[in-house]
Design an enzyme around this catalytic site. Structure first.
Site, short mmCIF file in Angstrom:
data_model
loop_
_atom_site.label_atom_id
_atom_site.label_comp_id
_atom_site.label_asym_id
_atom_site.label_seq_id
_atom_site.Cartn_x
_atom_site.Cartn_y
_atom_site.Cartn_z
N ASN A 43 0.90 -1.20 0.03
CA ASN A 43 -0.04 0.02 0.00
C ASN A 43 0.61 1.30 0.19
O ASN A 43 1.50 1.54 1.05
CB ASN A 43 -1.06 0.03 1.42
CG ASN A 43 -1.65 1.22 1.34
OD1 ASN A 43 -1.81 2.19 0.46
ND2 ASN A 43 -2.40 1.20 2.55
N LYS B 5 0.26 4.15 -0.29
CA LYS B 5 -0.71 5.52 0.47
C LYS B 5 -0.39 6.62 -0.38
O LYS B 5 -0.12 6.50 -1.67
CB LYS B 5 -0.04 5.61 1.75
CG LYS B 5 -0.16 4.26 2.45
CD LYS B 5 -0.06 4.25 4.26
CE LYS B 5 -0.05 3.04 4.94
NZ LYS B 5 -0.10 3.07 6.13
N GLU C 229 -6.80 4.39 8.07
CA GLU C 229 -6.45 5.94 7.92
C GLU C 229 -7.65 6.49 7.33
O GLU C 229 -7.99 7.64 7.59
CB GLU C 229 -5.33 5.93 6.91
CG GLU C 229 -3.93 5.69 7.68
CD GLU C 229 -2.91 5.18 7.00
OE1 GLU C 229 -2.89 5.19 5.83
OE2 GLU C 229 -1.92 4.65 7.52
N GLY D 138 2.74 1.99 10.98
CA GLY D 138 3.65 3.19 10.89
C GLY D 138 4.24 3.30 12.15
O GLY D 138 4.90 4.47 12.45
N SER E 277 3.57 -2.56 10.32
CA SER E 277 5.16 -2.44 10.41
C SER E 277 5.73 -3.95 9.79
O SER E 277 6.73 -4.40 10.62
CB SER E 277 5.39 -2.27 11.92
OG SER E 277 5.08 -1.08 12.26
N HIS F 272 -9.45 0.97 4.86
CA HIS F 272 -8.07 0.99 5.56
C HIS F 272 -8.35 2.05 6.93
O HIS F 272 -9.26 2.77 6.82
CB HIS F 272 -7.16 1.48 4.68
CG HIS F 272 -5.91 1.67 5.27
ND1 HIS F 272 -5.15 2.56 6.35
CD2 HIS F 272 -4.63 0.61 5.15
CE1 HIS F 272 -4.07 2.32 6.65
NE2 HIS F 272 -3.61 1.17 5.92
N GLU G 276 -5.22 -5.49 10.27
CA GLU G 276 -4.34 -4.46 10.66
C GLU G 276 -4.50 -3.84 11.89
O GLU G 276 -5.44 -2.95 11.96
CB GLU G 276 -4.21 -3.30 9.46
CG GLU G 276 -3.94 -3.77 8.00
CD GLU G 276 -3.34 -2.77 7.27
OE1 GLU G 276 -2.23 -3.00 6.62
OE2 GLU G 276 -3.98 -1.74 6.94
P1 13P Z 1 3.30 0.09 7.64
O1 13P Z 1 3.78 -1.19 7.08
O2 13P Z 1 3.78 1.27 7.50
O3 13P Z 1 2.94 -0.14 8.97
O4 13P Z 1 1.67 0.16 7.27
C1 13P Z 1 0.64 -0.70 7.19
C2 13P Z 1 -0.53 -0.39 6.54
O5 13P Z 1 -1.09 0.61 6.90
C3 13P Z 1 -0.82 -1.09 5.06
O6 13P Z 1 -2.03 -0.76 4.62
#
Ligand code: 13P
Length: 251
Positions: free
Chosen positions: A10, A12, A99, A175, A215, A97, A169
């Site tokens: 992803n 982002k 976010e 992150g 992560s 997601h 997740e």
């Molecule tokens: P990270 O791998 O940066 O923690 O992000 C995970 C994520 O949100 C994948 O959709």
């Protein structure tokens, strides 16, 4: 039942179109010859057609979008439909997601309507679920996951969910550099597979792919992929670097 693992990146809101094309091409070269794993990257919607053209139709690297609007078409300024995403060259779409839930007001109900739109456009939905740190601390993890699944998949019948992919997740692991420990991941993935069995059918539970995200790095992917109910990973930060992502797909 063997489930082909899926490693998904992803991206982002990172990389311009030019940078996305360069990274995708580098990844395609690095990943040449990798077998037994499905690979997907999700650049921004804007970069999708560029990356699709650069990789070509038969590339091992498949494409996904990070979001869609549930309506087919209409006066929805700024939005992109599932059909447009499909036409741009994607096979998958990430839905719900954390976010998007956190910053853009996405709810289990909007997740449900987006899954419907994805399926109507023959896109494979990657449905994201996961608890926040405070929910975990309050011992509400399983309650939250049950609710996200029940409400997000309300009204779908068994056949419709044939292509669905789940991505667990934990919000506190995204992150942050904190990965859920093997015992935590094992427990949740087992819970999710059992939930699908109870709500739908054993056959669907046996075939549905459940990805872990939060992560994921070259250094922890092996340990995660060894867990029985982990069928792949949804990778954020580490997917932006083709060399790191290549190490992850070669877990
Ligand atoms: P990270 O791998 O940066 O923690 O992000 C995970 C994520 O949100 C994948 O959709």
């Amino acid at each position: 039942m063997t489930r082909i693992p899926l490693i998904a990146g992803n991206w982002k809101m990172y990389k311009t179109g030019t940078q996305a094309v360069a990274a995708a091409k580098q990844l395609a070269d690095l990943a040449d010859g990798v077998n037994g794993v499905d690979i997907m990257i999700a650049p921004t919607a804007l970069s999708l057609p560029l990356v699709a053209a650069a990789l070509g139709k038969d590339s091992r690297i498949r494409l996904g979008a990070q979001n869609i609007y549930p309506g087919k078409e209409g006066a929805f300024t700024g939005e992109v439909s599932a059909e447009m995403i499909k036409d741009a060259g994607a096979d998958y779409v990430i839905i719900g997601h954390s976010e998007r839930r956190q910053f853009f007001g996405e709810t289990d109900e909007s997740v449900s309507s987006k899954i419907r739109a994805a399926l109507d456009a023959q896109l494979i939905p990657v449905m994201c679920i996961g608890e926040t740190e405070s929910q975990r601390e309050a011992d509400k993890t399983f309650f939250i996951l049950d609710k996200q699944i029940s409400d997000g998949l309300k009204g779908f019948d068994l056949e419709e969910l044939d292509s669905l992919i789940l991505a667990y997740e934990p919000v506190w692991a995204i992150g942050t550099g904190k990965t859920a420990g093997p015992d935590q991941v094992k427990e949740v993935h087992g819970f999710l597979r059992n939930l699908i069995k109870e709500k739908y059918a054993e056959a669907l539970a046996g075939k549905i792919r459940i990805l872990y995200g939060g992560s994921v790095k070259p250094g922890n992917i092996k340990e995660l992929m060894r867990l029985e109910d982990v069928d792949g990973a949804l990778v954020g930060g580490a997917s932006l670097n083709p060399e790191d992502f290549n190490k992850i797909i070669r877990f």
